[in-house]
Motif scaffolding. Structure first.
Motif, PDB file in Angstrom:
ATOM      1  N   LEU A 377     -48.289 -27.175  -5.774  1.00 24.43           N
ATOM      2  CA  LEU A 377     -46.918 -26.779  -5.473  1.00 24.43           C
ATOM      3  C   LEU A 377     -46.006 -27.906  -5.935  1.00 24.43           C
ATOM      4  O   LEU A 377     -46.068 -29.017  -5.402  1.00 24.43           O
ATOM      5  N   PRO A 378     -45.177 -27.688  -6.944  1.00 29.30           N
ATOM      6  CA  PRO A 378     -44.349 -28.766  -7.491  1.00 29.30           C
ATOM      7  C   PRO A 378     -43.545 -29.491  -6.413  1.00 29.30           C
ATOM      8  O   PRO A 378     -42.909 -28.866  -5.569  1.00 29.30           O
ATOM      9  N   THR A 379     -43.611 -30.804  -6.467  1.00 35.28           N
ATOM     10  CA  THR A 379     -42.839 -31.632  -5.545  1.00 35.28           C
ATOM     11  C   THR A 379     -42.421 -32.895  -6.277  1.00 35.28           C
ATOM     12  O   THR A 379     -42.969 -33.221  -7.334  1.00 35.28           O
ATOM     13  N   TRP A 380     -41.450 -33.595  -5.723  1.00 29.92           N
ATOM     14  CA  TRP A 380     -40.949 -34.816  -6.361  1.00 29.92           C
ATOM     15  C   TRP A 380     -42.065 -35.839  -6.455  1.00 29.92           C
ATOM     16  O   TRP A 380     -42.828 -35.992  -5.498  1.00 29.92           O
ATOM     17  N   PRO A 381     -42.192 -36.552  -7.557  1.00 31.75           N
ATOM     18  CA  PRO A 381     -41.331 -36.523  -8.746  1.00 31.75           C
ATOM     19  C   PRO A 381     -41.892 -35.711  -9.899  1.00 31.75           C
ATOM     20  O   PRO A 381     -41.475 -35.868 -11.036  1.00 31.75           O
ATOM     21  N   PHE A 382     -42.874 -34.824  -9.631  1.00 28.75           N
ATOM     22  CA  PHE A 382     -43.540 -34.097 -10.706  1.00 28.75           C
ATOM     23  C   PHE A 382     -43.028 -32.658 -10.768  1.00 28.75           C
ATOM     24  O   PHE A 382     -43.528 -31.777 -10.060  1.00 28.75           O
ATOM     25  N   PHE A 383     -42.020 -32.438 -11.598  1.00 31.52           N
ATOM     26  CA  PHE A 383     -41.489 -31.098 -11.800  1.00 31.52           C
ATOM     27  C   PHE A 383     -41.667 -30.703 -13.261  1.00 31.52           C
ATOM     28  O   PHE A 383     -41.594 -31.542 -14.160  1.00 31.52           O
ATOM     29  N   ARG A 384     -41.878 -29.419 -13.469  1.00 31.68           N
ATOM     30  CA  ARG A 384     -41.974 -28.925 -14.842  1.00 31.68           C
ATOM     31  C   ARG A 384     -40.577 -28.626 -15.371  1.00 31.68           C
ATOM     32  O   ARG A 384     -39.765 -28.013 -14.683  1.00 31.68           O
ATOM     33  N   ARG A 385     -40.304 -29.048 -16.590  1.00 33.01           N
ATOM     34  CA  ARG A 385     -38.987 -28.911 -17.195  1.00 33.01           C
ATOM     35  C   ARG A 385     -39.039 -27.947 -18.375  1.00 33.01           C
ATOM     36  O   ARG A 385     -40.104 -27.692 -18.941  1.00 33.01           O
ATOM     37  N   ARG A 393     -39.413 -38.247 -14.206  1.00 32.54           N
ATOM     38  CA  ARG A 393     -39.621 -38.417 -12.787  1.00 32.54           C
ATOM     39  C   ARG A 393     -38.306 -38.850 -12.163  1.00 32.54           C
ATOM     40  O   ARG A 393     -37.466 -39.442 -12.813  1.00 32.54           O
ATOM     41  N   GLY A 394     -38.155 -38.597 -10.877  1.00 36.76           N
ATOM     42  CA  GLY A 394     -36.960 -39.071 -10.184  1.00 36.76           C
ATOM     43  C   GLY A 394     -35.956 -37.976  -9.945  1.00 36.76           C
ATOM     44  O   GLY A 394     -36.199 -36.797 -10.183  1.00 36.76           O
ATOM     45  N   HIS A 395     -34.750 -38.382  -9.517  1.00 36.74           N
ATOM     46  CA  HIS A 395     -33.747 -37.414  -9.100  1.00 36.74           C
ATOM     47  C   HIS A 395     -32.589 -37.315 -10.067  1.00 36.74           C
ATOM     48  O   HIS A 395     -31.641 -36.567  -9.843  1.00 36.74           O
ATOM     49  N   ARG A 396     -32.615 -38.078 -11.156  1.00 34.57           N
ATOM     50  CA  ARG A 396     -31.490 -38.069 -12.067  1.00 34.57           C
ATOM     51  C   ARG A 396     -31.609 -36.896 -13.027  1.00 34.57           C
ATOM     52  O   ARG A 396     -32.685 -36.466 -13.388  1.00 34.57           O
ATOM     53  N   GLY A 397     -30.437 -36.417 -13.490  1.00 37.84           N
ATOM     54  CA  GLY A 397     -30.428 -35.338 -14.458  1.00 37.84           C
ATOM     55  C   GLY A 397     -30.234 -33.988 -13.792  1.00 37.84           C
ATOM     56  O   GLY A 397     -30.064 -33.885 -12.585  1.00 37.84           O
ATOM     57  N   PRO A 398     -30.250 -32.910 -14.584  1.00 38.80           N
ATOM     58  CA  PRO A 398     -30.024 -31.562 -14.033  1.00 38.80           C
ATOM     59  C   PRO A 398     -31.144 -31.129 -13.107  1.00 38.80           C
ATOM     60  O   PRO A 398     -32.278 -31.582 -13.219  1.00 38.80           O
TER      61      PRO A 398
END
Length: 420
Positions: A377-385, A393-398
């Motif tokens: 289940l995707p969770t911070w900081p590993f998200f698919r873009r 990784r992290g919270h910066r960007g869209p």
């Protein structure tokens, strides 16, 4: 060690609410600008918790972590090793033969290290979580306590749990929460001795798989439905209902022939026993419960009552339609059109119940992952873009849908690494 546990993905340094409860404890309101200020956060949390003898704070990212306030207090070093881990190579002093622009990604085998992190983090996804952390349920404080925090009720209407935030909490309610938290931390534990975690587990195990099977029968694919008549589908549902309600169906629970066909009052005793069997004794000893345990009791009673309301309603309707061979069958003019209408009603009832329960045990990859994969289940900081946005990784960007409404997906555990 005395620690305060922040529930949820409370170590995820991203927008959207993971750190809301920490903000309320520290500043009485949500601060959007504080997401990445970890040093400020732990310094202020430790300064606040010192008065209560709090040693640290437990949070969850892709796995659990402890923010320990003073490593000289209560801890002693067991070992200090300089391991040859690829993740640390680019932080070591330059060495002969090591390229100047050396990157850890050169040894990462295109995702091997990240995959290992995700896999180890998944070990505690399900019951019992991390057994090294023993929660004191007699001191639980919840922002879902509607008597303690009524100001959050309007903002949660028509929202999914992923959208719940604490931004709209009133000053009065945030102060009330802090008063309760300070109270439970300052006083000795007053536990009734009830195994709340075990009780939650009993309720979940009793109903989770069987509700899922019922939903499967009601939501059969068109291909499956070709060889299954409405009567056969209804019979399969009834079998599961009978299993769930077997401990509560009395010999006297029989509809009288003269009763109106839309009356379920004859099934009231079945509902009552189903809804109260697990909590009747606890309800009889209110003086032994802490305020937090009373909150837990009310939550379990409300959950059990709603589950039993739905499954007893469906079973009673099946009896009145003459579908339960174990009970007298009233004369009914049952046909496929009528049965399809009944099944539509049951489908809506079960779907609504499972959506309301929203149990984590139902978060799984469908179809199931292969042996060389794991369900993640995707969770911070590993998200698919998106493909045109490089992985980060992290919270910066869209912010993408993966962060707002994460959905489980299969991730390869062996090379070639990647998301299916």
């Amino acid at each position: 060690m005395k620690v305060l546990y922040f529930d949820g993905s409370s170590a995820a340094k991203m927008q959207g609410g993971p750190m809301d409860s920490q903000d309320i404890v520290l500043w009485g309101k949500v601060r959007r600008d504080s997401t990445g200020h970890e040093r400020e956060r732990i310094d202020e949390l430790c300064a606040w918790g010192k008065q209560f003898g709090v040693d640290g704070f437990v949070r969850m990212e892709m796995d659990f972590e402890i923010m320990h306030c003073d490593f000289k207090n209560g801890l002693r070093p067991v070992s200090s090793l300089n391991l040859a881990s690829p993740i640390l190579l680019d932080r070591r002093p330059p060495r002969p033969g090591l390229p100047k622009e050396f990157s850890i990604n050169a040894l990462d085998d295109n995702g091997r290290m990240d995959t290992a992190v995700l896999e180890s983090g998944s070990w505690h996804n399900h019951y019992p979580g991390d057994p090294r952390i023993q929660l004191d349920f007699s001191r639980l404080v919840s922002f879902y306590d509607t008597e303690l925090v009524p100001s959050l009720i309007p903002s949660r209407l028509n929202q999914t749990r992923f959208e719940h935030r604490l931004e709209n909490i009133s000053l009065h309610d945030s102060e009330a929460v802090m008063k309760v938290i300070s109270g439970v931390l300052a006083r000795p534990s007053k536990s009734s001795g009830i195994d709340w975690r075990g009780l939650f587990r009993v309720i979940t195990l009793r109903y989770a798989d069987r509700l899922e099977i019922i939903q499967h029968h009601l939501n059969s694919t068109e291909t499956e439905a070709v060889s299954r008549t409405p009567l056969e589908s209804a019979s399969l549902v009834l079998q599961q209902l009978r299993i769930m309600l077997a401990p509560y169906i009395l010999h006297s629970a029989i509809p009288a022939p003269s009763w109106r066909s839309d009356s379920n009052s004859w099934a009231s005793p079945v509902f009552r026993y189903c809804a109260t069997t697990h909590t009747d004794f606890i309800s009889s000893i209110p003086s032994m419960l802490s305020p937090s345990e009373t909150l837990l009791l009310n939550a379990i009673r409300g959950t059990n009552r709603e589950i039993c309301r739905v499954i007893v309603k469906i079973w009673a309707e099946a009896v009145l339609e003459g579908l339960d061979p174990a009970l007298p069958r009233p004369p009914t003019d049952i046909n496929d059109d009528r049965l399809n209408s009944v099944l539509d009603g049951w489908r809506a009832d079960v779907t609504g119940l499972m959506s309301w329960l929203d149990w984590g045990i139902w978060i799984k990859c469908r179809p199931a992952c292969s042996f060389e994969e794991m369900c993640y289940l995707p969770t911070w900081p590993f998200f698919r873009r998106p493909k045109d946005d490089p992985p980060r990784r992290g919270h910066r960007g869209p912010i993408y849908d993966d962060e707002i409404f994460p959905q489980p997906r299969c991730v390869r555990r062996v090379a070639p690494y990647g998301v299916e």
